[in-house]
Design a protein around this motif. Structure first.
Motif, short mmCIF file in Angstrom:
data_model
loop_
_atom_site.label_atom_id
_atom_site.label_comp_id
_atom_site.label_asym_id
_atom_site.label_seq_id
_atom_site.Cartn_x
_atom_site.Cartn_y
_atom_site.Cartn_z
N LEU A 200 8.88 -0.80 -14.82
CA LEU A 200 9.86 0.28 -13.94
C LEU A 200 9.44 -0.12 -12.35
CD1 LEU A 200 10.04 3.52 -15.83
CD2 LEU A 200 11.82 2.14 -15.16
N LEU A 201 8.31 -0.34 -12.14
CA LEU A 201 8.08 -0.30 -10.91
C LEU A 201 8.75 -1.83 -10.24
CD1 LEU A 201 6.18 0.17 -8.19
CD2 LEU A 201 4.45 -1.25 -9.31
N GLY A 202 8.52 -2.87 -11.03
CA GLY A 202 9.19 -3.95 -11.03
C GLY A 202 10.73 -4.10 -10.73
N ILE A 203 11.15 -3.14 -11.53
CA ILE A 203 12.74 -2.86 -11.33
C ILE A 203 12.90 -2.18 -10.14
CG2 ILE A 203 14.77 -1.49 -12.13
CD1 ILE A 203 13.70 -2.05 -14.86
N ARG A 204 12.27 -1.27 -9.59
CA ARG A 204 12.47 -0.89 -8.22
C ARG A 204 12.40 -1.90 -7.04
NH1 ARG A 204 8.93 4.37 -7.48
NH2 ARG A 204 9.90 4.41 -5.36
N LEU A 205 11.11 -2.71 -7.13
CA LEU A 205 10.73 -3.77 -6.21
C LEU A 205 12.17 -4.84 -6.30
CD1 LEU A 205 7.19 -3.95 -6.60
CD2 LEU A 205 8.42 -3.00 -4.85
N SER A 206 12.47 -5.06 -7.49
CA SER A 206 13.37 -6.16 -7.77
C SER A 206 14.84 -5.81 -7.22
CB SER A 206 13.65 -6.69 -9.08
OG SER A 206 12.67 -7.45 -9.42
N LEU A 207 15.05 -4.39 -7.29
CA LEU A 207 16.36 -3.97 -6.75
C LEU A 207 16.36 -4.10 -5.14
CD1 LEU A 207 17.30 -0.88 -8.71
CD2 LEU A 207 18.73 -2.72 -8.21
N THR A 208 15.28 -3.62 -4.53
CA THR A 208 14.92 -3.62 -3.19
C THR A 208 15.16 -5.05 -2.56
OG1 THR A 208 13.52 -1.78 -3.30
CG2 THR A 208 13.72 -3.21 -1.22
N ILE A 209 14.56 -6.04 -3.38
CA ILE A 209 14.50 -7.47 -2.78
C ILE A 209 16.01 -8.11 -2.93
CG2 ILE A 209 13.92 -9.79 -3.36
CD1 ILE A 209 11.34 -8.65 -2.41
N ALA A 210 16.62 -7.86 -4.15
CA ALA A 210 18.02 -8.10 -4.52
C ALA A 210 19.00 -7.76 -3.29
CB ALA A 210 18.66 -7.66 -5.62
N TRP A 211 18.77 -6.41 -2.93
CA TRP A 211 19.64 -5.89 -1.61
C TRP A 211 19.16 -6.76 -0.36
CZ3 TRP A 211 23.59 -3.91 -2.83
CH2 TRP A 211 24.37 -3.19 -1.91
N LEU A 212 18.04 -7.15 -0.19
CA LEU A 212 17.76 -7.71 1.06
C LEU A 212 18.21 -9.17 0.95
CD1 LEU A 212 13.97 -6.88 1.71
CD2 LEU A 212 15.87 -6.05 2.91
N CYS A 213 18.09 -9.90 -0.27
CA CYS A 213 18.78 -11.21 -0.21
C CYS A 213 20.17 -11.26 -0.32
CB CYS A 213 18.37 -11.62 -1.91
SG CYS A 213 16.53 -12.03 -1.78
N LEU A 214 20.82 -10.22 -0.60
CA LEU A 214 22.24 -10.01 -0.39
C LEU A 214 22.72 -10.30 1.00
CD1 LEU A 214 25.15 -9.13 -1.87
CD2 LEU A 214 24.43 -6.77 -0.90
N VAL A 215 21.83 -9.37 1.94
CA VAL A 215 22.24 -9.51 3.36
C VAL A 215 21.87 -11.07 3.88
CG1 VAL A 215 21.82 -8.49 5.27
CG2 VAL A 215 21.34 -7.29 3.40
#
Lengths: 276, 254
Positions: A200-215
């Motif tokens: 779950l911690l990995g999912i939270r970090l992944s979501l954040t990174i996904a959002w950053l990479c999107l930009v």
């Protein structure tokens, strides 16, 4: 026979933490809101009095007005939808690969020895350095964006799942052997639940990174999306729209994080750890 | 009658860099259906190692062990095992821990789990998580989890060693009730003489380095047993003497 505590006496979470004093939640909210409210007020006052240029710094009122206009014209929902779909696809692709590979690497020693060094090496390569290659190989289309996002989302879930599997209590594997768990049961009933806090911690970090990479992906070249909206507005010096884009990123990022937190609290109710 | 467990000349040796340590030396023992065998001995006598071999958790030994005539090759549900610690899955409630990989939606599993919760007297705690339970309650869940698999023999490795004296005597009574009601053969490893005499139909006294069987003491006291009765005290003294009686103390290198 002994029955010192009745099940009823334990509260829903079974914890014995003291309840917060009455009104505590409200006070907590006020304490957290003081700083942002102050900054926004000062900002508004400075731009209303003309101390700072609204052209460069915009103002809270102007930004709100743009929110309204862009929503009415359908521009904002359109860009947001496209960005959300990209981020979600990238996250699902990269995240599920990270989860699966992390599980296998955690479970099988030989697999770890073959795969892990390479992954760890790739992990340190900055995404921005790979972006030109992605554009060359996959063009400016959706594919290169989704792949870039998934590459970013892959690593946090991979590393944390791997760590989670290695943290499983070895004694419980003996129990699984005595109870004759199948390979599948061992995975779904022992390894996954035990690694869940890390996953779950990995999912939270992944979501954040996904959002950053999107930009990153959208700023580099796109015909739609919140990142494109920002880029486009910058070209026309529409700082209020740039701010709309920035705040949208912040809001959606926070919302997605809260969503995972919500599942975290529900799924990890069994945990007995220090709650502060 | 064919014994449930047949142990024939089981030996095991630990090899470390410089030392060769014999752990078990030609242990032979039969466990009949309905038997309650207690194994007692000083630490290092290999009693827990023997139990792990019987469970199929340890395959590195010489000799022969059979469960109902078939060699023991790996762990199985037929050999229930209770560890020193409860080893429950912390993310599962009491009832789901007992069911483990079986589904509670299966009516026959549901029924068996409910019966076992009654047997180990945990009614009202079906939905509690392990962290909400006391040590004794957790160990009872572990016993129920093993019994659900209808084992031919239940192997208990110092199951009450970590509990306080009060809880321990309650647990001994609970275990006795369970044994009386379903007659599963039990092998209990313990270092508590009282526990062994209170529960078992015979006590195997083991000697350390190398671990071998020193004496077999049948316990033919009627149940319920009183720890204060004279015959109980006599048996306790006899076992204590067996434990302390050493033929060649100078041979012990510790």
């Amino acid at each position: 026979m002994m029955a010192p505590i009745r099940a009823k006496e334990l509260n829903r979470n079974g914890s014995k933490t003291l309840p917060r004093p009455a009104g505590g939640k409200w006070r907590l909210f006020v304490r957290g809101a003081v700083l942002p409210v102050f900054i926004v007020s000062v900002w508004q006052i400075l731009s209303s009095t003309g101390t700072i240029s609204t052209q460069l710094f915009s103002s809270p009122a102007l930004i709100l007005k743009q929110y309204w206009n862009l929503t009415l014209s359908g521009e904002l929902p359109h860009h947001l939808r496209i960005s959300l779909v990209r981020a979600l696809l990238g996250f699902l692709l990269g995240g599920s690969c990270g989860l699966l590979l992390g599980l296998f690497v955690g479970m099988f020693r030989k697999f770890e020895e073959t795969v892990n060094p390479t992954v760890q090496m790739l992990r340190t390569v900055p995404l921005l350095a790979i972006t030109p290659l992605f554009i060359l190989w996959f063009g400016f289309g959706e594919l290169s964006k989704v792949l870039l996002i998934s590459l970013g989302a892959f690593f946090p879930l991979y590393v944390n799942t791997f760590l989670g599997v290695r943290n499983v209590d070895a004694k419980l594997f003996d129990v699984a052997r005595v109870l004759e768990f199948s390979r599948f049961s061992q995975m779904t009933r022992l390894v996954l639940p035990a690694a869940l806090p890390n996953v779950l911690l990995g999912i939270r970090l992944s979501l954040t990174i996904a959002w950053l990479c999107l930009v990153t992906a959208e700023l580099l070249g796109a015909e739609a999306g919140v990142g494109f909206m920002i880029q486009d507005a910058r070209a026309f010096m529409q700082t209020d729209i740039v701010f709309v884009g920035i705040t949208i990123f912040a809001l959606v990022g926070k919302l997605s994080d809260s969503l995972v937190r919500f599942f975290e609290i529900r799924l990890l109710r069994w945990q007995d750890s220090y709650k502060g | 009658m064919q014994p449930v467990l047949a142990i024939h000349e089981v030996s095991k040796t630990f090899y470390t860099d410089q030392q060769v340590t014999p752990v078990l030396d030609k242990i032979s023992l039969n466990v009949q259906e309905g038997d309650f065998t207690a194994i007692i001995g000083p630490s290092g006598c290999g009693k827990s190692t023997l139990l792990k071999i019987l469970a199929g958790l340890d395959a590195e030994y010489s000799g022969d062990v059979q469960l109902k005539g078939a060699p023991i090759l790996r762990p199985s549900q037929e050999k229930g095992f209770i560890f020193q610690e409860h080893r429950l899955f912390p993310w599962l409630t009491v009832e789901k821990n007992i069911a483990a990989d079986l589904s509670l939606r299966d009516p026959s599993v549901r029924k068996a789990v409910d019966e076992l919760i009654g047997l180990v007297k945990l009614n009202g705690f079906e939905k509690a998580y392990p962290r909400q339970l006391s040590g004794g309650m957790s160990q009872r869940v572990a016993i129920a989890r093993a019994l659900l698999r209808k084992p031919a023999v239940l192997l208990l490795d110092e199951p009450f060693g970590a509990l306080d004296a009060f809880t321990r005597s309650h647990m001994q009574e609970a275990l006795h009730d369970i044994w009386r009601s379903n007659r599963t053969a039990m092998v209990l490893v313990t270092h508590d003489i009282d526990e062994a005499v209170f529960l078992s139909t015979r006590v195997i006294v083991m000697d350390a380095r190398p671990g071998r069987i020193k004496a077999t003491v049948p316990i033919d006291l009627p149940y319920p047993r009183s720890r204060a009765s004279r015959s109980f005290t006599e048996l306790r003294t006899r076992i204590l003497n067996e434990l302390e009686h050493r033929e060649a103390p100078e041979d012990y290198n510790i």
